[in-house]
Design an enzyme around this catalytic site. Structure first.
Site, PDB file in Angstrom:
ATOM      1  CE  LYS A  53      -3.843  -2.423   2.103  1.00 54.84           C
ATOM      2  NZ  LYS A  53      -4.598  -2.800   3.309  1.00 54.84           N
ATOM      3  CD  GLN A  97      -3.513  -4.543   6.446  1.00 57.87           C
ATOM      4  OE1 GLN A  97      -3.432  -3.576   5.701  1.00 57.87           O
ATOM      5  NE2 GLN A  97      -4.172  -5.638   6.111  1.00 57.87           N
ATOM      6  CG  ASP A 120      -9.711   0.017   4.873  1.00 56.65           C
ATOM      7  OD1 ASP A 120      -9.414  -0.256   3.700  1.00 56.65           O
ATOM      8  OD2 ASP A 120      -9.052  -0.377   5.854  1.00 56.65           O
TER       9      ASP A 120
END
Ligand code: NAD
Length: 295
Positions: A53, A97, A120
């Site tokens: 990422k 995460q 997200d």
């Protein structure tokens, strides 16, 4: 005739190029879109995802900062960090995460992120906006990427039967919410299957669009697929393969070689849905920067 391949790498490259252009425009007006990624603990797979990422951000010209916290981090310490990232005007997107160590309350973490920076798309505010069909929220990256694959493949989705296997909050449920909307690349009749579905094949055989997100290799066999269907395989499982140098390979939920003979369109694993997830994360982050700039 075997199904046409949906090449996620090519389609994701197109999204990344588009994002790079938008980043350049923002930079010209003095705004550098920035993603903050928080990693708690030392799960090796998470470390690989986080590094990918970060690299992807840099490639499109964005700033990124990866904050690595020890596995012993307390809930309070993580909340404090999120509060400071929420308050930091140079940070436009925040991602924590998963999976988290057991002392961390995952849902409290998601709720603490400012919904305007929740790239997200997991915060209940963004989940609600997606359900309500409001377009100013953030859509979770994997389902958004699948919708982009369908768009790029010119699938005329209106009125089609879309069957989704798997009901997670990150893929199955938001995917269903997207495909049922009254809008482009949607307007489907949606069925969501899960581990307690009585006869999975009865549902999958009706699917014009079959999306599977389970993590069980070989779950979807050729006899479960309608001829000509679009099959999108989200599943990722590493299995032993002595013919490979690494001794392993990645596979999806779909029995690819056999299903390819029946389907009309199909995503490979790897190289199908996977590359889209990070591309859509970049798109969400640039959207966050654009919105915060005009707020
Ligand atoms: P999950 O792992 O949280 O849950 C699995 C889902 O499958 C559950 O909803 C369960 O009810 C359902 N299920 C289990 N057995 C089933 C069966 N026999 N029949 C029907 N349904 C069944 O789901 P997830 O987090 O969405 O992950 C699913 C898979 O997708 C995993 O392999 C994961 O690695 C992969 N994944 C890939 C990406 C990507 O970017 N390509 C992103 C997210 C997840």
């Amino acid at each position: 005739m075997p199904a046409e391949l949906i090449d996620g790498k090519v389609i994701a490259a197109g999204v990344r190029a588009e994002v790079a252009g938008e980043v350049a425009t923002l930079k010209a007006s003095g705004i550098v879109p920035k993603l903050a990624v928080v990693l708690v603990g030392d799960d090796p797979a998470s470390a690989v995802y986080v590094a990918a990422k970060g690299r992807a951000c840099v490639e499109v010209g964005m700033a990124e900062s990866t904050i690595r916290l020890p596995a012993t981090t307390s809930q309070g310490e993580l909340m404090q960090l999120l509060d400071s990232l929420n308050a930091d005007s140079t940070v436009h997107g925040i991602l924590v995460q998963s999976p988290f160590p057991s002392q961390i309350d995952c849902s409290a973490v998601i709720r603490r992120i400012d919904p305007a920076k929740d790239v997200d798309g997991f915060h209940p505010v963004n989940v609600g906006k997606l359900m309500a069909g409001e377009r100013d929220g953030f859509v979770p990256c994997t389902p958004a990427g699948i919708q982009e694959l369908l768009r790029a493949s010119n699938v005329a989705t209106r009125g089609l039967d879309c069957v989704i296997v798997g009901r997670s909050n990150i893929v199955g449920k938001p995917m269903a919410a997207l495909m049922v909307q009254d809008g482009p690349v949607a307007n489907c009749t949606v069925t969501v299957c899960h581990r307690y579905t009585r006869d999975l094949a009865v549902h999958t055989r009706r699917a014009d669009i079959l999306i599977t997100a389970v993590g069980r290799p070989g779950l979807i066999t050729a006899d479960m697929v309608k001829p000509g269907a679009a099959v999108l395989d989200v599943g990722i499982t590493r299995i032993p393969d002595p013919t490979r140098k690494s001794g392993t390979r990645l596979v999806g939920d779909v029995d690819f070689d056999a299903v390819r003979e029946v389907a009309g369109l199909i995503t490979p694993v790897p190289g199908g849905v996977g590359p889209m997830t990070i591309a859509m994360l970049l798109r969400n982050t640039v959207r966050a920067a654009q919105r915060l700039a005009t707020a």
